[in-house]
Design a protein around this motif. Structure first.
Motif, PDB file in Angstrom:
ATOM      1  N   THR A 118       7.174  50.125 -20.131  1.00  0.00           N
ATOM      2  CA  THR A 118       7.880  50.666 -21.368  1.00  0.00           C
ATOM      3  C   THR A 118       7.358  50.063 -22.684  1.00  0.00           C
ATOM      4  N   PHE A 119       6.891  50.433 -23.611  1.00  0.00           N
ATOM      5  CA  PHE A 119       6.222  50.385 -24.761  1.00  0.00           C
ATOM      6  C   PHE A 119       5.724  49.095 -24.901  1.00  0.00           C
ATOM      7  N   PRO A 120       4.489  48.958 -24.205  1.00  0.00           N
ATOM      8  CA  PRO A 120       3.847  47.793 -23.978  1.00  0.00           C
ATOM      9  C   PRO A 120       3.100  47.424 -25.305  1.00  0.00           C
ATOM     10  N   ASP A 121       2.445  46.199 -25.510  1.00  0.00           N
ATOM     11  CA  ASP A 121       1.450  46.174 -26.535  1.00  0.00           C
ATOM     12  C   ASP A 121       0.454  46.975 -26.128  1.00  0.00           C
ATOM     13  N   PRO A 122      -0.159  47.683 -27.441  1.00  0.00           N
ATOM     14  CA  PRO A 122      -1.358  48.868 -27.247  1.00  0.00           C
ATOM     15  C   PRO A 122      -2.673  47.983 -27.043  1.00  0.00           C
ATOM     16  N   PHE A 123      -2.759  46.898 -27.506  1.00  0.00           N
ATOM     17  CA  PHE A 123      -4.365  46.005 -27.619  1.00  0.00           C
ATOM     18  C   PHE A 123      -5.148  46.996 -28.067  1.00  0.00           C
ATOM     19  N   PRO A 124      -5.296  47.778 -29.287  1.00  0.00           N
ATOM     20  CA  PRO A 124      -6.248  48.802 -29.564  1.00  0.00           C
ATOM     21  C   PRO A 124      -7.709  48.240 -29.649  1.00  0.00           C
ATOM     22  N   ARG A 125      -8.011  47.095 -29.782  1.00  0.00           N
ATOM     23  CA  ARG A 125      -9.697  46.919 -29.810  1.00  0.00           C
ATOM     24  C   ARG A 125     -10.181  47.232 -28.507  1.00  0.00           C
ATOM     25  N   ASP A 126     -11.135  47.680 -28.395  1.00  0.00           N
ATOM     26  CA  ASP A 126     -11.995  47.855 -27.176  1.00  0.00           C
ATOM     27  C   ASP A 126     -12.083  46.687 -26.313  1.00  0.00           C
ATOM     28  N   GLY A 127     -12.282  45.455 -27.127  1.00  0.00           N
ATOM     29  CA  GLY A 127     -12.385  44.333 -26.189  1.00  0.00           C
ATOM     30  C   GLY A 127     -11.313  43.839 -25.619  1.00  0.00           C
ATOM     31  N   ASP A 128     -10.081  44.257 -25.940  1.00  0.00           N
ATOM     32  CA  ASP A 128      -8.915  43.983 -25.203  1.00  0.00           C
ATOM     33  C   ASP A 128      -8.158  44.716 -24.201  1.00  0.00           C
ATOM     34  N   VAL A 152       5.285  55.560 -10.691  1.00  0.00           N
ATOM     35  CA  VAL A 152       5.163  54.921 -11.982  1.00  0.00           C
ATOM     36  C   VAL A 152       5.480  55.813 -13.103  1.00  0.00           C
ATOM     37  N   HIS A 153       6.227  55.278 -13.969  1.00  0.00           N
ATOM     38  CA  HIS A 153       6.538  55.771 -15.485  1.00  0.00           C
ATOM     39  C   HIS A 153       6.127  54.694 -16.693  1.00  0.00           C
ATOM     40  N   PHE A 154       5.600  55.709 -17.484  1.00  0.00           N
ATOM     41  CA  PHE A 154       4.919  55.068 -18.679  1.00  0.00           C
ATOM     42  C   PHE A 154       5.524  55.781 -19.957  1.00  0.00           C
ATOM     43  N   LYS A 155       5.863  54.940 -20.687  1.00  0.00           N
ATOM     44  CA  LYS A 155       6.301  55.324 -22.048  1.00  0.00           C
ATOM     45  C   LYS A 155       5.830  54.559 -23.101  1.00  0.00           C
ATOM     46  N   THR A 156       5.498  55.188 -24.388  1.00  0.00           N
ATOM     47  CA  THR A 156       4.765  54.481 -25.359  1.00  0.00           C
ATOM     48  C   THR A 156       4.907  55.523 -26.717  1.00  0.00           C
ATOM     49  N   ASP A 157       4.918  54.778 -28.053  1.00  0.00           N
ATOM     50  CA  ASP A 157       4.999  55.610 -29.264  1.00  0.00           C
ATOM     51  C   ASP A 157       3.436  55.524 -29.452  1.00  0.00           C
ATOM     52  N   ASN A 158       2.341  54.714 -29.011  1.00  0.00           N
ATOM     53  CA  ASN A 158       1.263  54.628 -29.506  1.00  0.00           C
ATOM     54  C   ASN A 158       0.258  55.814 -28.878  1.00  0.00           C
ATOM     55  N   THR A 159      -0.273  56.866 -29.622  1.00  0.00           N
ATOM     56  CA  THR A 159      -0.943  57.784 -29.145  1.00  0.00           C
ATOM     57  C   THR A 159      -2.406  57.443 -28.566  1.00  0.00           C
ATOM     58  N   GLY A 160      -2.849  56.374 -29.041  1.00  0.00           N
ATOM     59  CA  GLY A 160      -4.122  55.999 -28.393  1.00  0.00           C
ATOM     60  C   GLY A 160      -3.951  55.371 -27.089  1.00  0.00           C
ATOM     61  N   PHE A 162      -1.532  55.945 -25.170  1.00  0.00           N
ATOM     62  CA  PHE A 162      -1.063  57.105 -24.241  1.00  0.00           C
ATOM     63  C   PHE A 162      -2.490  57.696 -23.818  1.00  0.00           C
ATOM     64  N   ASP A 163      -3.090  58.467 -24.666  1.00  0.00           N
ATOM     65  CA  ASP A 163      -4.164  58.966 -24.443  1.00  0.00           C
ATOM     66  C   ASP A 163      -5.243  58.443 -23.511  1.00  0.00           C
ATOM     67  N   TYR A 164      -5.450  57.276 -23.726  1.00  0.00           N
ATOM     68  CA  TYR A 164      -6.251  56.286 -22.980  1.00  0.00           C
ATOM     69  C   TYR A 164      -5.903  56.397 -21.386  1.00  0.00           C
ATOM     70  N   THR A 165      -4.508  56.053 -21.440  1.00  0.00           N
ATOM     71  CA  THR A 165      -3.974  56.015 -20.036  1.00  0.00           C
ATOM     72  C   THR A 165      -3.880  57.243 -19.332  1.00  0.00           C
ATOM     73  N   LEU A 166      -3.520  58.422 -19.920  1.00  0.00           N
ATOM     74  CA  LEU A 166      -3.459  59.714 -19.362  1.00  0.00           C
ATOM     75  C   LEU A 166      -4.947  60.037 -18.844  1.00  0.00           C
ATOM     76  N   GLU A 167      -5.999  59.820 -19.644  1.00  0.00           N
ATOM     77  CA  GLU A 167      -7.327  60.072 -19.267  1.00  0.00           C
ATOM     78  C   GLU A 167      -7.852  59.405 -18.117  1.00  0.00           C
ATOM     79  N   LEU A 168      -7.763  58.134 -18.136  1.00  0.00           N
ATOM     80  CA  LEU A 168      -7.724  57.150 -16.862  1.00  0.00           C
ATOM     81  C   LEU A 168      -7.027  57.543 -15.497  1.00  0.00           C
ATOM     82  N   VAL A 169      -5.910  57.991 -15.599  1.00  0.00           N
ATOM     83  CA  VAL A 169      -5.015  58.216 -14.369  1.00  0.00           C
ATOM     84  C   VAL A 169      -5.550  59.477 -13.874  1.00  0.00           C
ATOM     85  N   LYS A 170      -5.936  60.553 -14.750  1.00  0.00           N
ATOM     86  CA  LYS A 170      -6.663  61.780 -14.492  1.00  0.00           C
ATOM     87  C   LYS A 170      -7.764  61.595 -13.782  1.00  0.00           C
ATOM     88  N   SER A 171      -8.440  60.675 -14.004  1.00  0.00           N
ATOM     89  CA  SER A 171      -9.992  60.340 -13.584  1.00  0.00           C
ATOM     90  C   SER A 171     -10.021  59.715 -12.198  1.00  0.00           C
TER      91      SER A 171
END
Length: 221
Positions: A118-128, A152-160, A162-171
């Motif tokens: 739930t609402f984890p730190d997004p760590f937006p930099r690629d290196g993170d 597994v439930h995942f909630k966030t306000d961060n679009t970046g 969320f999209d990263y996670t959705l793409e990852l799990v779909k793959s």
């Protein structure tokens, strides 16, 4: 350290619903949450980065036939949820004080039925990327701890994030996406959460941020 924090830390030492370093149960709890902490065989639900425990305690109020564990490293935050659960007599809620990267030291294979991120730190930099709680590194850690078919439930306000996670799990071939939305409170799934919000969720919602939600399961070992 402030006097307030010292008082809270002392109370955490006394509160039986806090599992932390220095208590004998801290070294013994892996594989034994039902017997040593809850004294029942009910399903175990874990919330990561639980903060003050609003969501963990809220779920505990709604589902007395399940056990809920909030995980966070900040003792002063855990104190709030622990104290609330104690005051209300909610015995199916506990808190684990540890770093999330050490989670597999405290849960045995298949011990968790559901996991909330739930609402984890997004760590937006690629290196993170490796620090994101939905990165491949963390998913691989969670996988054996969750029962086959566990959610597994995942909630966030961060679009970046969320999209990263959705793409990852779909793959991934070992993950089944059950449902997702980019606007949780305009979706049919919102009633399933009984209006329970974390502090951060309420803050973001009040600002008009759209909450994203993803629900998935691991389908193979």
């Amino acid at each position: 350290m402030s006097r307030k924090k010292l008082v809270r830390f002392a109370q955490n030492e006394e509160n039986p619903n806090v599992v932390q370093s220095g208590k004998p149960i801290f070294e013994e709890i892996k594989g034994h949450w039902n017997s040593k902490q809850f004294q029942n065989e009910n399903p175990i639900v874990v919330e990561l980065a639980c903060g003050r425990g609003e969501f963990t305690v809220g779920l505990g109020r709604e589902y007395r036939d399940q056990n809920f564990i909030g995980v966070d490293i900040k003792g002063s935050r855990i104190w709030k949820g622990s104290s609330t659960a104690t005051a209300e007599g909610i015995t199916n809620v506990a808190f684990l004080r540890t770093q999330i990267q050490n989670l597999n030291q405290f849960f045995a294979e298949g011990e968790i039925t559901e996991l909330w991120i739930t609402f984890p730190d997004p760590f937006p930099r690629d290196g993170d990327e490796k620090r994101r709680l939905t990165s491949p590194k963390f998913l691989e850690m969670y996988k054996p701890m969750i029962k086959p078919g566990g959610i597994v439930h995942f909630k966030t306000d961060n679009t970046g994030l969320f999209d990263y996670t959705l793409e990852l799990v779909k793959s991934r071939q070992d993950i089944e996406v059950i449902a997702f939305t980019h606007d949780f409170y305009q979706s049919s799934m919102k009633d399933d959460h009984h209006g329970i919000k974390t502090r951060y969720e309420k803050m973001f919602s009040d600002k008009g941020e759209k909450i994203k939600y993803l629900k998935f399961r691991f389908i193979s070992r």
